[in-house]
Design a protein around this motif. Structure first.
Motif, mmCIF file in Angstrom:
data_model
loop_
_atom_site.group_PDB
_atom_site.id
_atom_site.type_symbol
_atom_site.label_atom_id
_atom_site.label_comp_id
_atom_site.label_asym_id
_atom_site.label_seq_id
_atom_site.Cartn_x
_atom_site.Cartn_y
_atom_site.Cartn_z
ATOM 1 N N UNK B 69 0.998 -1.338 -0.147
ATOM 2 C CA UNK B 69 -0.123 0.060 -0.164
ATOM 3 C C UNK B 69 0.909 1.438 0.085
ATOM 4 N N UNK B 72 2.958 1.053 -3.563
ATOM 5 C CA UNK B 72 2.342 1.205 -4.593
ATOM 6 C C UNK B 72 1.540 2.454 -4.766
ATOM 7 N N UNK B 73 1.591 3.274 -3.468
ATOM 8 C CA UNK B 73 1.291 4.653 -3.278
ATOM 9 C C UNK B 73 -0.411 4.558 -3.458
ATOM 10 N N UNK B 74 -0.759 3.500 -2.876
ATOM 11 C CA UNK B 74 -2.387 3.518 -2.881
ATOM 12 C C UNK B 74 -2.712 4.230 -1.323
ATOM 13 N N UNK B 76 -1.726 6.792 -0.104
ATOM 14 C CA UNK B 76 -1.961 8.294 -0.389
ATOM 15 C C UNK B 76 -3.447 8.286 -0.623
ATOM 16 N N UNK B 77 -4.067 7.629 -1.512
ATOM 17 C CA UNK B 77 -5.236 7.707 -1.736
ATOM 18 C C UNK B 77 -6.221 7.374 -0.334
ATOM 19 N N UNK B 78 -5.651 6.449 0.203
ATOM 20 C CA UNK B 78 -6.692 6.081 1.499
ATOM 21 C C UNK B 78 -6.599 7.330 2.440
ATOM 22 N N UNK B 79 -5.538 8.047 2.668
ATOM 23 C CA UNK B 79 -5.266 9.035 3.591
ATOM 24 C C UNK B 79 -6.158 10.253 2.875
ATOM 25 N N UNK B 80 -6.583 10.400 1.874
ATOM 26 C CA UNK B 80 -7.254 11.448 1.456
ATOM 27 C C UNK B 80 -8.857 11.428 1.827
ATOM 28 N N UNK B 81 -9.058 10.140 2.354
ATOM 29 C CA UNK B 81 -10.431 9.964 3.085
ATOM 30 C C UNK B 81 -10.631 10.172 4.260
ATOM 31 N N UNK B 223 2.663 11.051 7.860
ATOM 32 C CA UNK B 223 2.061 9.832 7.245
ATOM 33 C C UNK B 223 2.562 9.519 5.871
ATOM 34 N N UNK B 224 2.535 10.556 5.022
ATOM 35 C CA UNK B 224 2.911 10.325 3.500
ATOM 36 C C UNK B 224 4.207 11.113 3.147
#
Lengths: 298, 224
Positions: B69, B72-74, B76-81, B223-224
């Motif tokens: 996660x 593959x930089x997913x 960041x997608x989750x932490x935008x939630x 976090x990122x």
């Protein structure tokens, strides 16, 4: 309620290799701000701080009236964030991602999502790994826009896109702004994109905001004066001229606070003003960064 | 607590990894079938295969669910939630541990039942079997903890190698321990003080590793 969608006051963050220094930034509600800076200037760090993903060492951050990072969960319900380095799950379809986001956001607009699918030429049943870079960016943007966020934060959204895809994305961002309540912050090193859609412009370089203001007023301030200087003539240092380059009889003066009196001042000293040119945002950006670096180095 | 989003993140992880869980359960099922062949070699091969399928799952899950996660930089997608870093860490821990615990528990129950149902295997082996099932659990907690805290594939692989290579050694010492060895051929399971101490040690180690992981994770400022 605050007048600003985004407020950063005295924000700093120190890394061993980079320092974000005393950032002040304000984005009024309903405006689009372009955050322009070269690679490594601090755009992404600033954006990550305002989303609560990175905690600032000092300074105050408020997004949609919420203190960050403490109130990031409440704030993020109304923020749509997409970045150039954000990836979706390659083995899953776009439809799976749409269902995933819909299960989280009650305000998911399914009709708008279908419209965006059509406008962006995407197919919901296609797996992410089968999409081109441009299609992936559009897919990410679809997932963000269909939530109907009050604030859109986009980190380099158009990087690596072909001109058509860039145009489609910028058109959609402009359409989003038809709703007055929405605000957009987007970072880019592509000044053309920023010039096209922004109301506000902020320049960042080496971790410092070097300029931030209304785009029209900003463009209006900058001029390039092309001068013919007779031999033996010495021209005065005028306030507002940040760069003066001379090659033989020809000189170029760059003004960041242009006033019509400047031409008169040069002519009164014997120079002939050949032209006074407006500058593109890219030219301003380069001149501004060079000037800022000279000042810091001095 | 932002329960619904955390729950959605956990369900998402389950959905993404259900194939891996099913494959490990199937591998365990085949190993059980080999054990049933009633030859000493088949028993040995089946038992090793059975544990190896748990070790492999314990090593692959943290890499697939946590490290990938990041890689593959997913993430960041989750932490935008609308989740905080602590809530994301909690969801990750619950999903990773849960995804391991279900096949682990199923295989521990199935393995113990098999021993109980076979008249040619003394029931005295049951406590040792349960202790042996504790190894992949503690090892998994160690690998998952390293993945969550270190966020590095290198450290996770190192933890995985360290854990997987220590299982054989621990097994060797356990079997040679007279306090455990003397009851292996007993017709009934003997829950001696040594057995209970080792089991309590395994449970405490697993719990402590998870508690430290959650504590360190919740203190992260980046976090990122």
């Amino acid at each position: 309620m605050s007048d600003f969608a985004i407020e950063l006051r005295g924000v700093g963050k120190k890394y061993p290799w980079f320092t974000l220094d005393n950032i002040h930034l304000e984005l009024p509600h309903g405006q689009i701000m372009g955050l322009i800076g070269p690679n490594g200037a601090g755009k992404s760090t600033t954006i990550r701080i305002l989303l609560g993903l990175v905690q600032q060492d000092h300074g105050e951050v408020r997004v949609l009236g919420r203190r960050m990072p403490e109130e990031q969960v409440a704030a993020k319900w109304d923020i749509g964030f997409a970045s150039e380095d954000m990836r979706l799950y390659e083995g899953m379809t776009l439809e799976w991602h749409m269902n995933f986001i819909r299960s989280i956001y009650p305000g998911w607009d399914a009709t708008y999502a279908q419209l965006l699918l059509k406008r962006f030429g995407l197919r919901a049943e296609q797996k992410i790994k089968g999409l081109s870079h441009g299609q992936r960016v559009k897919a990410t943007l679809l997932l963000v826009l269909a939530r109907r966020p009050r604030l859109l934060v986009l980190d380099e959204p158009t990087t690596g896109l072909d001109p058509v895809a860039r145009h489609e994305i910028l058109r959609e961002l402009t359409a989003v702004m038809n709703d007055d309540g929405r605000s957009v912050l987007f970072s880019s090193h592509n000044t053309q994109d920023v010039e096209q859609i922004s109301d506000q412009i902020a320049f960042i370089d080496r971790g410092r905001i070097i300029d931030c203001m209304d785009k029209e007023a900003y463009l209006d301030r900058w001029r390039r004066l092309r001068l013919e200087v007779p031999a033996g003539t010495t021209l005065p240092d005028l306030p507002g001229i940040i760069q003066f380059r001379q090659n033989g009889r020809l000189a170029v003066a760059t003004a960041n606070a242009f006033a019509p009196g400047m031409a008169n001042a040069y002519e009164s000293q014997g120079a002939r003003v050949q032209s006074i040119d407006t500058m593109t945002l890219e030219e301003i950006f380069i001149a501004n960064v060079e000037h800022s670096r000279e000042e810091v180095g001095a | 607590m932002n329960g619904s989003v955390v729950r959605t993140l956990i369900l998402k992880d389950w959905q993404l990894h259900r194939r891996l869980i099913l494959i490990s359960l199937a591998a365990g099922g085949v190993a059980l079938g080999v054990i049933q062949l009633k030859s000493e070699t088949a028993f040995l091969v089946g038992a090793i295969w059975y544990f190896v399928s748990l070790f492999v799952l314990g090593s692959m899950l943290p890499v697939s669910n946590v490290i990938n996660e990041r890689k593959k930089q997913t993430a960041v997608f989750l932490m935008s939630l609308p989740v905080s870093a602590t809530q994301y860490a909690l969801a990750k821990m619950v999903s990773t541990v849960g995804m391991f615990l279900i096949p682990w528990a199923a295989m521990a129950v199935a393995g113990s039942t098999l021993v109980l149902s076979r008249h040619d295997i003394p029931n005295g082996i049951i406590p040792l079997t349960i202790i042996l099932f504790g190894f992949p659990l503690v090892g998994f907690c160690m690998i998952a903890g390293t993945a969550l805290i270190g966020e590095s594939e290198g450290w996770t692989v190192a933890a995985s190698i360290a854990c997987n290579s220590s299982y054989g050694l621990l097994q060797y010492f356990l079997i040679r321990d007279p306090a455990i060895n003397r009851d292996l051929n007993s017709p009934v399971p003997v829950w001696s003080a040594r057995v209970l101490t080792v089991l309590a040690g395994e449970a405490a180690a697993a719990g402590l590793i998870l508690a430290i992981t959650f504590y360190l994770q919740s203190r992260k400022r980046e976090f990122v």
